[in-house]
Write a protein that holds these residues in place. Structure first.
Motif, PDB file in Angstrom:
ATOM      1  N   ILE A 192       0.847  -1.190   0.000  1.00 35.50           N
ATOM      2  CA  ILE A 192       0.000   0.000   0.000  1.00 35.50           C
ATOM      3  C   ILE A 192       0.886   1.244   0.000  1.00 35.50           C
ATOM      4  O   ILE A 192       1.712   1.433   0.886  1.00 35.50           O
ATOM      5  CB  ILE A 192      -0.914   0.000   1.241  1.00 35.50           C
ATOM      6  CG1 ILE A 192      -1.921  -1.150   1.156  1.00 35.50           C
ATOM      7  CG2 ILE A 192      -1.637   1.326   1.378  1.00 35.50           C
ATOM      8  CD1 ILE A 192      -2.703  -1.370   2.438  1.00 35.50           C
ATOM      9  N   HIS A 193       0.714   2.086  -1.018  1.00 35.15           N
ATOM     10  CA  HIS A 193       1.380   3.386  -1.089  1.00 35.15           C
ATOM     11  C   HIS A 193       0.278   4.450  -1.150  1.00 35.15           C
ATOM     12  O   HIS A 193      -0.910   4.130  -1.136  1.00 35.15           O
ATOM     13  CB  HIS A 193       2.228   3.515  -2.366  1.00 35.15           C
ATOM     14  CG  HIS A 193       3.280   2.455  -2.541  1.00 35.15           C
ATOM     15  ND1 HIS A 193       4.599   2.647  -2.205  1.00 35.15           N
ATOM     16  CD2 HIS A 193       3.208   1.190  -3.046  1.00 35.15           C
ATOM     17  CE1 HIS A 193       5.302   1.554  -2.496  1.00 35.15           C
ATOM     18  NE2 HIS A 193       4.473   0.654  -3.003  1.00 35.15           N
ATOM     19  N   SER A 194       0.689   5.699  -1.242  1.00 32.94           N
ATOM     20  CA  SER A 194      -0.278   6.767  -1.466  1.00 32.94           C
ATOM     21  C   SER A 194       0.357   7.814  -2.368  1.00 32.94           C
ATOM     22  O   SER A 194       1.441   8.322  -2.073  1.00 32.94           O
ATOM     23  CB  SER A 194      -0.707   7.387  -0.131  1.00 32.94           C
ATOM     24  OG  SER A 194      -1.580   8.476  -0.368  1.00 32.94           O
ATOM     25  N   ARG A 227       5.120  12.867  -3.630  1.00 37.83           N
ATOM     26  CA  ARG A 227       5.622  12.063  -2.515  1.00 37.83           C
ATOM     27  C   ARG A 227       4.728  10.861  -2.299  1.00 37.83           C
ATOM     28  O   ARG A 227       3.546  10.895  -2.621  1.00 37.83           O
ATOM     29  CB  ARG A 227       5.628  12.879  -1.217  1.00 37.83           C
ATOM     30  CG  ARG A 227       6.696  13.911  -1.192  1.00 37.83           C
ATOM     31  CD  ARG A 227       6.801  14.613   0.124  1.00 37.83           C
ATOM     32  NE  ARG A 227       7.883  15.574   0.047  1.00 37.83           N
ATOM     33  CZ  ARG A 227       9.143  15.290   0.261  1.00 37.83           C
ATOM     34  NH1 ARG A 227       9.484  14.068   0.616  1.00 37.83           N
ATOM     35  NH2 ARG A 227      10.074  16.202   0.142  1.00 37.83           N
ATOM     36  N   CYS A 228       5.308   9.842  -1.704  1.00 37.69           N
ATOM     37  CA  CYS A 228       4.483   8.739  -1.222  1.00 37.69           C
ATOM     38  C   CYS A 228       4.040   9.117   0.187  1.00 37.69           C
ATOM     39  O   CYS A 228       4.846   9.531   1.006  1.00 37.69           O
ATOM     40  CB  CYS A 228       5.265   7.437  -1.199  1.00 37.69           C
ATOM     41  SG  CYS A 228       4.253   6.060  -0.604  1.00 37.69           S
ATOM     42  N   ALA A 229       2.727   8.994   0.440  1.00 34.91           N
ATOM     43  CA  ALA A 229       2.185   9.435   1.731  1.00 34.91           C
ATOM     44  C   ALA A 229       1.721   8.255   2.583  1.00 34.91           C
ATOM     45  O   ALA A 229       0.824   8.392   3.401  1.00 34.91           O
ATOM     46  CB  ALA A 229       1.037  10.413   1.501  1.00 34.91           C
ATOM     47  N   GLU A 230       2.301   7.085   2.340  1.00 36.06           N
ATOM     48  CA  GLU A 230       1.923   5.911   3.135  1.00 36.06           C
ATOM     49  C   GLU A 230       3.187   5.104   3.363  1.00 36.06           C
ATOM     50  O   GLU A 230       3.860   4.720   2.397  1.00 36.06           O
ATOM     51  CB  GLU A 230       0.901   5.074   2.353  1.00 36.06           C
ATOM     52  CG  GLU A 230       0.283   3.943   3.122  1.00 36.06           C
ATOM     53  CD  GLU A 230      -0.828   4.421   4.036  1.00 36.06           C
ATOM     54  OE1 GLU A 230      -1.761   5.070   3.546  1.00 36.06           O
ATOM     55  OE2 GLU A 230      -0.732   4.142   5.236  1.00 36.06           O
ATOM     56  N   LEU A 231       3.524   4.899   4.643  1.00 36.34           N
ATOM     57  CA  LEU A 231       4.756   4.176   4.965  1.00 36.34           C
ATOM     58  C   LEU A 231       4.752   2.821   4.255  1.00 36.34           C
ATOM     59  O   LEU A 231       3.872   2.001   4.478  1.00 36.34           O
ATOM     60  CB  LEU A 231       4.852   3.979   6.475  1.00 36.34           C
ATOM     61  CG  LEU A 231       6.139   3.316   6.969  1.00 36.34           C
ATOM     62  CD1 LEU A 231       7.357   4.115   6.572  1.00 36.34           C
ATOM     63  CD2 LEU A 231       6.088   3.116   8.472  1.00 36.34           C
ATOM     64  N   CYS A 232       5.739   2.623   3.368  1.00 33.52           N
ATOM     65  CA  CYS A 232       5.652   1.476   2.463  1.00 33.52           C
ATOM     66  C   CYS A 232       6.943   0.659   2.444  1.00 33.52           C
ATOM     67  O   CYS A 232       7.182  -0.102   1.514  1.00 33.52           O
ATOM     68  CB  CYS A 232       5.305   1.962   1.056  1.00 33.52           C
ATOM     69  SG  CYS A 232       6.518   3.116   0.394  1.00 33.52           S
ATOM     70  N   GLY A 233       7.762   0.819   3.474  1.00 37.96           N
ATOM     71  CA  GLY A 233       8.990   0.032   3.492  1.00 37.96           C
ATOM     72  C   GLY A 233      10.182   0.914   3.762  1.00 37.96           C
ATOM     73  O   GLY A 233      10.052   2.121   3.993  1.00 37.96           O
ATOM     74  N   TRP A 235      12.641   2.249   2.096  1.00 36.85           N
ATOM     75  CA  TRP A 235      12.979   3.423   1.288  1.00 36.85           C
ATOM     76  C   TRP A 235      11.770   4.296   0.968  1.00 36.85           C
ATOM     77  O   TRP A 235      11.782   5.056   0.001  1.00 36.85           O
ATOM     78  CB  TRP A 235      13.688   3.005  -0.009  1.00 36.85           C
ATOM     79  CG  TRP A 235      14.988   2.312   0.254  1.00 36.85           C
ATOM     80  CD1 TRP A 235      15.321   1.048  -0.119  1.00 36.85           C
ATOM     81  CD2 TRP A 235      16.116   2.820   0.982  1.00 36.85           C
ATOM     82  NE1 TRP A 235      16.580   0.721   0.326  1.00 36.85           N
ATOM     83  CE2 TRP A 235      17.097   1.791   1.008  1.00 36.85           C
ATOM     84  CE3 TRP A 235      16.390   4.023   1.624  1.00 36.85           C
ATOM     85  CZ2 TRP A 235      18.320   1.953   1.652  1.00 36.85           C
ATOM     86  CZ3 TRP A 235      17.610   4.178   2.260  1.00 36.85           C
ATOM     87  CH2 TRP A 235      18.563   3.147   2.258  1.00 36.85           C
ATOM     88  N   HIS A 236      10.747   4.186   1.803  1.00 36.00           N
ATOM     89  CA  HIS A 236       9.548   5.036   1.648  1.00 36.00           C
ATOM     90  C   HIS A 236       9.924   6.510   1.525  1.00 36.00           C
ATOM     91  O   HIS A 236       9.401   7.237   0.688  1.00 36.00           O
ATOM     92  CB  HIS A 236       8.622   4.816   2.851  1.00 36.00           C
ATOM     93  CG  HIS A 236       7.623   5.904   3.087  1.00 36.00           C
ATOM     94  ND1 HIS A 236       6.546   6.097   2.261  1.00 36.00           N
ATOM     95  CD2 HIS A 236       7.554   6.868   4.038  1.00 36.00           C
ATOM     96  CE1 HIS A 236       5.843   7.136   2.712  1.00 36.00           C
ATOM     97  NE2 HIS A 236       6.437   7.614   3.781  1.00 36.00           N
ATOM     98  N   GLY A 237      10.884   6.929   2.381  1.00 33.15           N
ATOM     99  CA  GLY A 237      11.264   8.344   2.394  1.00 33.15           C
ATOM    100  C   GLY A 237      11.924   8.800   1.110  1.00 33.15           C
ATOM    101  O   GLY A 237      11.969   9.993   0.812  1.00 33.15           O
ATOM    102  N   GLY A 238      12.431   7.851   0.323  1.00 29.56           N
ATOM    103  CA  GLY A 238      13.077   8.217  -0.935  1.00 29.56           C
ATOM    104  C   GLY A 238      12.112   8.241  -2.100  1.00 29.56           C
ATOM    105  O   GLY A 238      12.505   8.474  -3.247  1.00 29.56           O
ATOM    106  N   MET A 239      10.815   8.016  -1.805  1.00 23.11           N
ATOM    107  CA  MET A 239       9.850   7.884  -2.896  1.00 23.11           C
ATOM    108  C   MET A 239       9.274   9.251  -3.247  1.00 23.11           C
ATOM    109  O   MET A 239       8.110   9.548  -2.989  1.00 23.11           O
ATOM    110  CB  MET A 239       8.731   6.934  -2.451  1.00 23.11           C
ATOM    111  CG  MET A 239       8.223   6.045  -3.546  1.00 23.11           C
ATOM    112  SD  MET A 239       7.217   4.737  -2.894  1.00 23.11           S
ATOM    113  CE  MET A 239       6.000   4.661  -4.205  1.00 23.11           C
ATOM    114  N   HIS A 240      10.147  10.108  -3.787  1.00 22.44           N
ATOM    115  CA  HIS A 240       9.653  11.431  -4.168  1.00 22.44           C
ATOM    116  C   HIS A 240      10.263  11.848  -5.503  1.00 22.44           C
ATOM    117  O   HIS A 240      11.285  11.313  -5.938  1.00 22.44           O
ATOM    118  CB  HIS A 240       9.960  12.469  -3.092  1.00 22.44           C
ATOM    119  CG  HIS A 240      11.430  12.610  -2.791  1.00 22.44           C
ATOM    120  ND1 HIS A 240      12.275  13.383  -3.555  1.00 22.44           N
ATOM    121  CD2 HIS A 240      12.183  12.056  -1.826  1.00 22.44           C
ATOM    122  CE1 HIS A 240      13.483  13.316  -3.070  1.00 22.44           C
ATOM    123  NE2 HIS A 240      13.474  12.515  -2.022  1.00 22.44           N
TER     124      HIS A 240
HETATM  125 CU   LIG Z   1       5.342   4.220  -1.144  1.00 21.40          CU
END
Ligand SMILES: [Cu+2]
Length: 285
Positions: A192-194, A227-233, A235-240
């Motif tokens: 799940i991402h956002s 940005r990804c707005a759902e903690l997804c693993g 490297w979530h923070g790098g998903m921009h």
């Molecule tokens: Cu994500």
């Protein structure tokens, strides 16, 4: 205590009237500040119809909340200033119970505030075709006119974008033409991402096996943050990434170039679909 709760002692000023006047003055000052000074700087700005609508809605909420805030703040100040304990002893105030007029006013005013905002919010969501939010696979209302479909494919840990009306080409970055309604079809290949396109006022859950539709109409040529707005693993923070709203001509040039660049990749992609089965070997972005 001989005196009734509602009968002030002869030396007491009329607190209700004084406090009411103070509250009205404070509200008269604060309300224009809230609407005309704070309102225009509320995020996400005016880069799309949906973003502008959200700013309007937040300004309405702020305008409704300002008199309430002033009531609380003014009462606090008033109480500290005028209802202090006199020196030399702790006095007990009169017992106040069951003021029918106060209770009725309280219940009616708070009910009206909450219910009117509930109606306002529902209408704005429906009339605004989801107002930039993900509205599921079958949105209640759909904007009129032509729409550019763009699929947002979330995956650990990036978004890729598929343009079904341009040969199903999949790109690592998002470009959108200005003044054109876009139908974002948001899905995921894994967890799940956002999908959050901040300045466009778009936020939509990206779930595997779900096609979550959000509409957006960018109204100015500008860049926007994704940005990804759902903690997804991990490297979530790098998903921009940075997305771009460009002129129709610039978009045509860009998408043509993407089609040529990614032609070999497009050939081996699965056919365009609303959702995709995750594969044991990860799809390339
Ligand atoms: Cu994500």
């Amino acid at each position: 205590m001989a005196a009734q709760a509602n009968d002030p002692a002869p030396s007491e000023p009329n607190h209700a009237r004084r406090f009411g006047a103070l509250w009205l003055i404070a509200t008269a000052i604060a309300l224009p500040v809230a609407i005309f000074v704070i309102g225009p700087i509320i995020p996400p700005g005016n880069a799309s119809e949906q973003a502008s609508g959200q700013v309007t809605d937040s300004t309405v909420l702020l305008a409704m909340a300002t008199p309430v805030l002033m009531l609380v703040v003014c009462y606090l100040i008033y109480a500290v200033a005028f209802f202090r304990q006199p020196r030399g002893g702790a006095l007990e105030g009169p017992q106040v119970r069951g003021d029918a007029r106060l209770q009725t006013t309280w219940i009616v005013v708070t009910s009206l505030l909450v219910l009117s905002l509930a109606v306002y919010g529902s209408v704005r969501l429906i009339v605004g075709n989801g107002a930039g939010s993900g509205s599921g696979p079958t949105p209640l209302t759909v904007p009129k006119g032509p729409k550019l479909p763009v699929q947002v494919i979330a995956q650990q840990w990036q978004f890729t974008y598929r343009y079904p009306t341009y040969g199903g080409v999949e790109t690592p970055h998002l470009y959108l033409p200005v003044d054109q309604t876009v139908e974002l079809n948001v899905t995921s290949l894994d967890v799940i991402h956002s999908f959050w396109a901040i300045q466009l006022g778009v936020k939509a859950d990206a779930n595997p096996q779900v096609n979550n539709i959000a509409f957006v109409k960018p109204t100015k040529v500008a860049s926007f943050e994704i940005r990804c707005a759902e903690l997804c693993g991990i490297w979530h923070g790098g998903m921009h990434d940075t997305g771009h709203v460009v002129t129709a001509a610039a978009f045509a040039a860009w998408i043509g170039q993407q089609q040529r660049t990614f032609a070999p990749a497009t050939k081996v992609l699965p056919p365009y679909s609303k959702t995709y089965q995750p594969e044991p070997t990860r799809r390339g972005g």
